[in-house]
Design a protein around this motif. Structure first.
Motif, short mmCIF file in Angstrom:
data_model
loop_
_atom_site.label_atom_id
_atom_site.label_comp_id
_atom_site.label_asym_id
_atom_site.label_seq_id
_atom_site.Cartn_x
_atom_site.Cartn_y
_atom_site.Cartn_z
N TRP A 274 0.81 -1.21 0.00
CA TRP A 274 0.00 0.00 0.00
C TRP A 274 0.84 1.26 0.00
O TRP A 274 0.44 2.28 -0.57
CB TRP A 274 -1.00 -0.03 1.16
CG TRP A 274 -2.12 -0.97 0.84
CD1 TRP A 274 -2.29 -2.25 1.29
CD2 TRP A 274 -3.20 -0.71 -0.05
NE1 TRP A 274 -3.42 -2.80 0.73
CE2 TRP A 274 -4.01 -1.88 -0.09
CE3 TRP A 274 -3.59 0.39 -0.82
CZ2 TRP A 274 -5.16 -1.98 -0.86
CZ3 TRP A 274 -4.74 0.30 -1.59
CH2 TRP A 274 -5.51 -0.87 -1.61
N LEU A 275 2.03 1.22 0.59
CA LEU A 275 2.93 2.36 0.49
C LEU A 275 3.35 2.57 -0.97
O LEU A 275 3.36 3.71 -1.46
CB LEU A 275 4.16 2.13 1.37
CG LEU A 275 3.93 2.26 2.88
CD1 LEU A 275 5.09 1.65 3.64
CD2 LEU A 275 3.72 3.72 3.28
N ALA B 18 -10.55 4.72 10.40
CA ALA B 18 -9.39 5.59 10.31
C ALA B 18 -8.96 5.80 8.86
O ALA B 18 -8.57 6.90 8.46
CB ALA B 18 -8.24 5.01 11.13
N ALA B 19 -9.06 4.74 8.04
CA ALA B 19 -8.65 4.81 6.64
C ALA B 19 -9.75 5.34 5.73
O ALA B 19 -9.55 5.46 4.52
CB ALA B 19 -8.22 3.42 6.16
N CYS B 20 -10.92 5.62 6.30
CA CYS B 20 -12.07 6.15 5.53
C CYS B 20 -12.57 5.15 4.51
O CYS B 20 -12.96 5.52 3.39
CB CYS B 20 -11.72 7.48 4.85
SG CYS B 20 -11.19 8.76 5.99
N VAL B 21 -12.60 3.86 4.86
CA VAL B 21 -13.06 2.83 3.93
C VAL B 21 -14.15 1.96 4.53
O VAL B 21 -14.49 0.92 3.96
CB VAL B 21 -11.88 1.95 3.45
CG1 VAL B 21 -10.87 2.78 2.68
CG2 VAL B 21 -11.21 1.21 4.60
N GLU B 22 -14.73 2.36 5.65
CA GLU B 22 -15.81 1.57 6.23
C GLU B 22 -17.09 1.80 5.44
O GLU B 22 -17.54 2.93 5.29
CB GLU B 22 -16.03 1.96 7.68
CG GLU B 22 -17.13 1.15 8.35
CD GLU B 22 -17.48 1.69 9.72
OE1 GLU B 22 -18.12 0.95 10.48
OE2 GLU B 22 -17.14 2.84 10.01
N PRO B 23 -17.72 0.76 4.89
CA PRO B 23 -18.94 0.96 4.11
C PRO B 23 -20.12 1.31 5.02
O PRO B 23 -20.31 0.70 6.08
CB PRO B 23 -19.15 -0.39 3.42
CG PRO B 23 -18.50 -1.37 4.35
CD PRO B 23 -17.32 -0.66 4.95
N GLU C 46 -16.30 1.24 -0.60
CA GLU C 46 -16.33 2.71 -0.52
C GLU C 46 -14.96 3.24 -0.17
O GLU C 46 -14.09 2.50 0.28
CB GLU C 46 -17.33 3.16 0.56
CG GLU C 46 -18.76 2.80 0.30
CD GLU C 46 -19.71 3.32 1.39
OE1 GLU C 46 -19.27 4.15 2.21
OE2 GLU C 46 -20.86 2.91 1.40
N GLY C 47 -14.79 4.56 -0.37
CA GLY C 47 -13.58 5.23 0.06
C GLY C 47 -12.45 5.11 -0.94
O GLY C 47 -12.63 4.63 -2.07
N PRO C 48 -11.25 5.54 -0.56
CA PRO C 48 -10.09 5.41 -1.46
C PRO C 48 -9.89 3.97 -1.91
O PRO C 48 -10.02 3.04 -1.11
CB PRO C 48 -8.92 5.88 -0.57
CG PRO C 48 -9.54 6.72 0.49
CD PRO C 48 -10.89 6.15 0.74
N ASP C 49 -9.61 3.80 -3.18
CA ASP C 49 -9.34 2.50 -3.79
C ASP C 49 -10.54 1.56 -3.78
O ASP C 49 -10.40 0.34 -3.78
CB ASP C 49 -8.14 1.81 -3.11
CG ASP C 49 -6.84 2.56 -3.37
OD1 ASP C 49 -6.44 2.62 -4.55
OD2 ASP C 49 -6.25 3.08 -2.41
N ALA C 50 -11.75 2.14 -3.79
CA ALA C 50 -12.95 1.30 -3.98
C ALA C 50 -12.86 0.63 -5.35
O ALA C 50 -12.33 1.20 -6.31
CB ALA C 50 -14.20 2.15 -3.89
N LEU C 51 -13.38 -0.59 -5.44
CA LEU C 51 -13.28 -1.37 -6.67
C LEU C 51 -14.66 -1.58 -7.30
O LEU C 51 -15.62 -1.87 -6.58
CB LEU C 51 -12.65 -2.74 -6.39
CG LEU C 51 -11.19 -2.74 -5.95
CD1 LEU C 51 -10.76 -4.14 -5.56
CD2 LEU C 51 -10.30 -2.18 -7.05
N PRO C 52 -14.77 -1.47 -8.62
CA PRO C 52 -16.06 -1.69 -9.28
C PRO C 52 -16.64 -3.07 -9.04
O PRO C 52 -17.86 -3.24 -8.98
CB PRO C 52 -15.75 -1.46 -10.77
CG PRO C 52 -14.50 -0.64 -10.79
CD PRO C 52 -13.72 -1.05 -9.58
N ASP C 53 -15.77 -4.08 -8.91
CA ASP C 53 -16.28 -5.44 -8.74
C ASP C 53 -16.46 -5.83 -7.27
O ASP C 53 -16.82 -6.97 -6.96
CB ASP C 53 -15.37 -6.45 -9.43
CG ASP C 53 -13.99 -6.56 -8.78
OD1 ASP C 53 -13.62 -5.62 -8.02
OD2 ASP C 53 -13.30 -7.57 -9.02
N ALA C 54 -16.21 -4.90 -6.34
CA ALA C 54 -16.32 -5.23 -4.92
C ALA C 54 -17.71 -5.69 -4.52
O ALA C 54 -17.85 -6.64 -3.74
CB ALA C 54 -15.87 -4.05 -4.07
#
Length: 511
Positions: free
Chosen positions: A20-21, A421-426, A451-459
């Motif tokens: 991720w870095l 914290a990472a702003c990815v909780e749906p 949701e959030g940064p790096d959300a994926l269309p197929d998620a």
């Protein structure tokens, strides 16, 4: 030097941090003391507690990262499969070339404008460093009167050094502890010709890995459980979790083991598929905790005494980061159990330094490790706002107030803390078709790509498949029990309001 980051350790935490870095534009260099990647999963004697026949106690779905499918192997894979997965992950994200093998870090100290890492007789400077050396590498052995005198042929040793049952076949073996490693090793020994006794301070409830075709970590590490943990009275949470556990595996006394405390929170829980059935068959005996050792003779708290050929201690680990210099250690107030950090990750007086995977947890680490890695990478890259210093200091003060209390926490609480914290909780409200799956289904890594940064269309499609994989969450409609549970939460059935440092003492002994 601005974009260069040192990552200490090439286990799951170090690999996912580097992945991720790199995705956020940094150039990670991974320092690894061993000759191969994988950390504990290498099974390297002396540096790993993974023995050749060990299988995970977490399901395949939750022993994986969000962007590499674990495949169709065993539901609870053997260690070799996990190691192969980590190799595939390193290749998929071009991490192998970033690893410096046989490069144990001997020192980490502050330098002008960055951090100085000592390895292979030289020091190198980095603006940022991630410490990902792992939480489970220094076994803790309890003080027992006379233990140094033990004279059995198979010795007294931590389960960390166990490498299989062959050395114990035909011998009388005492296994100390009631955590997962103790119960799994006791079960393996009993099935391979050893005469086994378990000694424990108290009887815990034991949850099988699989119940009614569903992996147990899908049942107990849920988002609803995190909501309920914060919202409901302790007695009600105790009742609900005990209901799930007893329905799945019964009570220990039904198998001939001692009766645990009526409160599941007071007794604790351990995960093991075969332990209680082996107790029921008389192939494992259960004794209270030992009071003394004299030669080969162990005396227990009830006065019973008998001789043993070997003792295996599955009694936990101490936190160990010996390469940190005194300034860092003092800032963190580091000891064998604790270190001060905002959500186990950052300290405001140590900018550019982060820690991965250093909390003591029940349940699988892969999902929260990835979320923690994303939080670190997004924060340092400016993708999301950095935590305010005042908030960090409040979180550290709250943690310090709990020093001395049990520190073990649950995978779902940690995962949701890092996801927030990472702003990815749906948000449940954004996915009405997944209401049941998001509340009562497994915390699959795919749900944190919705949701959030790096959300994926197929998620969405991947999460739907994950939620239905074992028949646990096959419809949108809540069951009667689930509706009853939700009704108890009243109006809080939105995003859980878990703060930076959740009170984590309710299920401190869940293993």
């Amino acid at each position: 030097m601005t974009d260069e980051v040192a990552v200490i350790g090439a286990g799951p935490g170090g690999l996912v941090a580097a992945r991720w870095l790199a995705a956020q534009g940094f150039t990670p260099t991974i320092y690894e003391r061993g000759a191969g990647l994988g950390g504990q999963w290498t099974g390297e004697p002396g540096h790993s507690g993974v023995w050749p026949d060990m299988h995970t106690n977490t399901s395949r779905m939750l022993t994986a990262f969000s962007d590499l499918d674990p495949g169709d192997g065993a539901v609870f894979p053997p260690g070799q499969e996990v190691l192969a997965y980590l190799h595939r992950y390193a290749e998929a994200f071009d991490l192998t070339r970033r690893i410096r093998y046989l490069s144990p870090v001997t020192s980490l100290r502050r330098g002008a404008g960055g951090w100085l890492i000592g390895a292979a007789g030289a020091e190198e400077k980095y603006r940022r460093v991630v410490v990902a050396t792992g939480r489970f590498q220094s076994p803790a052995i309890p003080a027992i009167d006379g233990l140094p005198t033990f004279g059995g042929s198979a010795r007294a040793t931590p389960t960390f050094h166990y490498r299989g049952p062959a050395a114990y076949r035909g011998k009388r073996v005492l296994v100390a502890g009631c955590a997962v490693s103790a119960l799994e090793i006791a079960s393996e020994l009993a099935q391979h010709g050893a005469r086994v006794v378990i000694t424990q301070r108290r009887q815990r409830y034991v949850l099988p890995k699989f119940a009614a075709g569903v992996p147990s970590d899908h049942r107990i590490f849920t988002r609803y459980g995190a909501l309920a943990d914060e919202t409901l009275p302790v007695a009600e949470m105790d009742r609900q979790l005990k209901e799930i556990v007893v329905e799945a595996g019964g009570t220990p006394q039904q198998y001939g083991a001692p009766a645990p405390d009526a409160s599941l929170f007071a007794a604790g829980i351990t995960l093991s598929q075969n332990y209680l059935p082996l107790v029921a068959e008389g192939r494992i005996e259960v004794r209270p905790w030992m009071s003394s050792v004299a030669g080969r003779t162990v005396t227990f708290a009830d006065g019973h005494a008998e001789q043993f050929d070997g003792i295996l201690f599955g009694t936990g680990f101490e936190l160990s980061m010996p390469f940190l210099d005194n300034e860092i250690r003092m800032t963190l107030d580091l000891d064998a159990v604790h270190f001060d950090a905002d959500r186990h990750t950052f300290h405001p007086d140590l900018p550019g330094l982060a820690f991965m995977g250093m909390w003591d947890q029940s349940g699988g680490y892969f999902v929260p490790l990835e979320l923690q890695a994303r939080w670190i990478a997004y924060t340092w890259a400016g993708t999301i706002p950095a935590p305010a210093e005042a908030d960090q200091r409040r979180a550290i003060s709250a943690y310090r107030a709990r020093r001395g209390l049990p520190q073990k926490t649950r995978m779902n609480l940690v995962a949701l803390t890092f996801a927030r914290a990472a702003c990815v909780e749906p948000a449940v409200a954004n996915w009405p078709e997944f209401t049941r799956a998001l509340l009562f289904g497994p915390l699959a890594p795919s749900c944190f790509r919705l949701e959030g940064p790096d959300a994926l269309p197929d998620a969405p499609a991947r999460f739907a498949d994950d939620a239905a994989a074992f028949g646990a969450i096959t419809s949108e409609k809540l069951t009667d029990r689930e509706r009853a549970y939700c009704a108890l939460l009243g109006g809080s059935m939105t995003t859980p309001s878990i703060d930076d440092e959740v009170p984590l003492g309710r299920i401190a002994e869940l293993e």
